[in-house]
Design a protein around this motif. Sequence first.
Motif, short mmCIF file in Angstrom:
data_model
loop_
_atom_site.label_atom_id
_atom_site.label_comp_id
_atom_site.label_asym_id
_atom_site.label_seq_id
_atom_site.Cartn_x
_atom_site.Cartn_y
_atom_site.Cartn_z
N GLY A 7 43.77 -59.51 45.28
CA GLY A 7 44.62 -60.68 45.12
C GLY A 7 45.87 -60.62 45.97
O GLY A 7 46.26 -59.56 46.48
N GLU A 8 46.52 -61.77 46.09
CA GLU A 8 47.72 -61.87 46.92
C GLU A 8 48.81 -62.64 46.18
O GLU A 8 49.53 -63.45 46.77
N GLY A 9 48.92 -62.42 44.88
CA GLY A 9 49.90 -63.14 44.08
C GLY A 9 51.33 -62.76 44.40
O GLY A 9 51.59 -61.82 45.17
N PRO A 10 52.30 -63.45 43.79
CA PRO A 10 53.72 -63.26 44.13
C PRO A 10 54.35 -62.01 43.53
O PRO A 10 55.49 -61.69 43.86
N PHE A 11 53.65 -61.32 42.62
CA PHE A 11 54.20 -60.10 42.04
C PHE A 11 53.07 -59.10 41.82
O PHE A 11 51.89 -59.46 41.79
N ASP A 12 53.43 -57.84 41.68
CA ASP A 12 52.45 -56.78 41.48
C ASP A 12 52.18 -56.57 39.99
O ASP A 12 53.11 -56.58 39.17
N SER A 61 54.47 -50.70 46.47
CA SER A 61 54.99 -51.51 45.37
C SER A 61 56.25 -50.87 44.79
O SER A 61 56.18 -49.80 44.18
N ASP A 62 57.38 -51.51 44.99
CA ASP A 62 58.64 -50.98 44.45
C ASP A 62 58.76 -51.23 42.96
O ASP A 62 59.23 -50.36 42.21
N ARG A 63 58.32 -52.42 42.52
CA ARG A 63 58.40 -52.79 41.10
C ARG A 63 57.13 -53.54 40.73
O ARG A 63 56.59 -54.30 41.53
N ALA A 64 56.70 -53.34 39.51
CA ALA A 64 55.46 -53.99 39.07
C ALA A 64 55.48 -54.21 37.57
O ALA A 64 56.15 -53.50 36.82
N ALA A 65 54.73 -55.21 37.13
CA ALA A 65 54.43 -55.37 35.71
C ALA A 65 53.28 -54.43 35.38
O ALA A 65 52.42 -54.16 36.22
N LEU A 66 53.26 -53.92 34.16
CA LEU A 66 52.22 -52.99 33.74
C LEU A 66 51.37 -53.61 32.64
O LEU A 66 51.90 -54.19 31.69
N ALA A 90 59.42 -46.60 30.03
CA ALA A 90 60.62 -45.98 29.48
C ALA A 90 61.24 -45.01 30.48
O ALA A 90 62.47 -44.87 30.55
N THR A 91 60.42 -44.35 31.29
CA THR A 91 60.89 -43.36 32.25
C THR A 91 61.38 -44.01 33.53
O THR A 91 62.36 -43.57 34.14
N TYR A 92 60.70 -45.08 33.97
CA TYR A 92 61.04 -45.75 35.23
C TYR A 92 61.32 -47.24 34.98
O TYR A 92 60.61 -48.11 35.49
N PRO A 93 62.35 -47.57 34.22
CA PRO A 93 62.64 -48.99 33.96
C PRO A 93 63.00 -49.76 35.23
O PRO A 93 62.78 -50.96 35.29
N ASP A 94 63.52 -49.05 36.24
CA ASP A 94 63.89 -49.71 37.48
C ASP A 94 62.67 -50.11 38.30
O ASP A 94 62.78 -50.93 39.20
N ARG A 95 61.49 -49.56 37.96
CA ARG A 95 60.28 -49.89 38.69
C ARG A 95 59.32 -50.75 37.85
O ARG A 95 58.21 -51.05 38.27
N THR A 96 59.74 -51.13 36.65
CA THR A 96 58.89 -51.89 35.73
C THR A 96 59.52 -53.25 35.47
O THR A 96 60.63 -53.34 34.96
N THR A 97 58.81 -54.31 35.82
CA THR A 97 59.34 -55.67 35.59
C THR A 97 58.98 -56.19 34.21
O THR A 97 59.71 -57.00 33.64
N ALA A 98 57.83 -55.76 33.67
CA ALA A 98 57.39 -56.23 32.36
C ALA A 98 56.29 -55.30 31.87
O ALA A 98 55.65 -54.59 32.65
#
Length: 439
Positions: A22-27, A92-97, A112-120
């Motif tokens: 896919g090529e969506g706007p977020f990871d 990918s710098d930031r992504a939803a999980l 919890a460990t990488y909140p700066d890399r987790t958008t949701a």
Amino acid sequence: MERSETRYARSGDVSIAYQVVGEGPFDLVYVPGWVSNVELMWDEPDYAAFLERLASFSRLIIFDKRGTGLSDPVPLEQRMDDVRAVMDAVGSDRAALLGHSEGGNMCVLFSATYPDRTTALVLVGCYAKRIRSDDYPWAPTVEDRAREIEQTEATWGSPEAFRELAPSKANDEAFERWVGRYLRQSASPKAAAALLRMNTQIDVREVLPAIRVPTILIYRTDDADVHVDEGRYIAERIPGARFVEVPGADHSMWTGDATAILDEIEEFLTGVRRGPEPDRVLATVLFTDVVGSTELATRLGDRAWRDLLGRHHAAVRRELERWRGREVDTAGDGFLATFDGPARAIRCAVAAVDAVRGFGMDIRAGVHTGEVEVSNGDLRGIAVHIGSRVAGLAGPGEVLVSRTVADLVAGSGIVLAERGEHELKGVSGTWLVCAVESV
């Protein structure tokens, strides 16, 4: 959707198999539960459809956790760092999980460990711990868990290992064949048992309050593997988390009513809930339109025009009923209707032309057959546009049909005459149009 090539990310000395779709706007990083195989996922139609829906609104990143699928078998306690390694590998710098079942525990730790890399954070059928205690009464007992591990190793690769996880697939032989292959190629019997033993030790309860990213938890009411109250327990301990309960008994999130889960995920991550997917059906569309309606209305005056238009509507509807047409829309002085066969649509159009001529008015009509989208009673698709454009070419009292319709009614006794090739606005190429001479 085109399948992605499987690549490998390095996580220390370990190789982690992953795909990007896919090529969506977020990871969106999808962390599967228990065992997985990123290539065999696509061989099961429901699983493939689930992944394609996720990839329709995101750049979907899928990977096999350590010790499963195509990834290297190594100490299992290090697997949480694999999320970071795969994200680094794909830039990918930031992504939803999105974590399902045991995969949710990895997502909990990572967010919890990488909140700066987790958008949701999206958790589906996830548990906080896997051994029962007084304050967590939903998990199996130590004895139940030991029996489950023993039975899993003894029956690994058979459909029995998955039946309780997807009761909606009972008696689906094709699915059970896929399950056996999927399990065997995701882990060996010994590795599967080792994974269960490792999962038995999981307890992320103390981590939950440390999560500071937007979170949604989605659970099925009658999930036999993870109790819905486990979801409520987890949601209560994550600040600001949203809990959603959906009907169903399958633990595997891509079986059963997967659309309910996908709708919640998409709305949470994008802010938009798409409606139900339209049905695509083959139909014959008929468009009619009053010729010179503006001039006629001006000449008659408002009241007489309304009366005449009412008689026109009644006459057309009588013919629709007679020829088993379905009225879809009436816009001003025109009709859009569908039929289950082109011959009936043509005969209805000719009858309607004759009926309204007795009122001193002419209508024109166009007929086309093609695949249309039906959603909430509305009709959409290129076939609808073609039918409308064909009708627009007709003269007073004329019924025109597309080449598609002409081919379908051959041998029906309907006589047609070619009216040449035409360009239809908004439709590529040229289209042969035929006029109905007799029915």
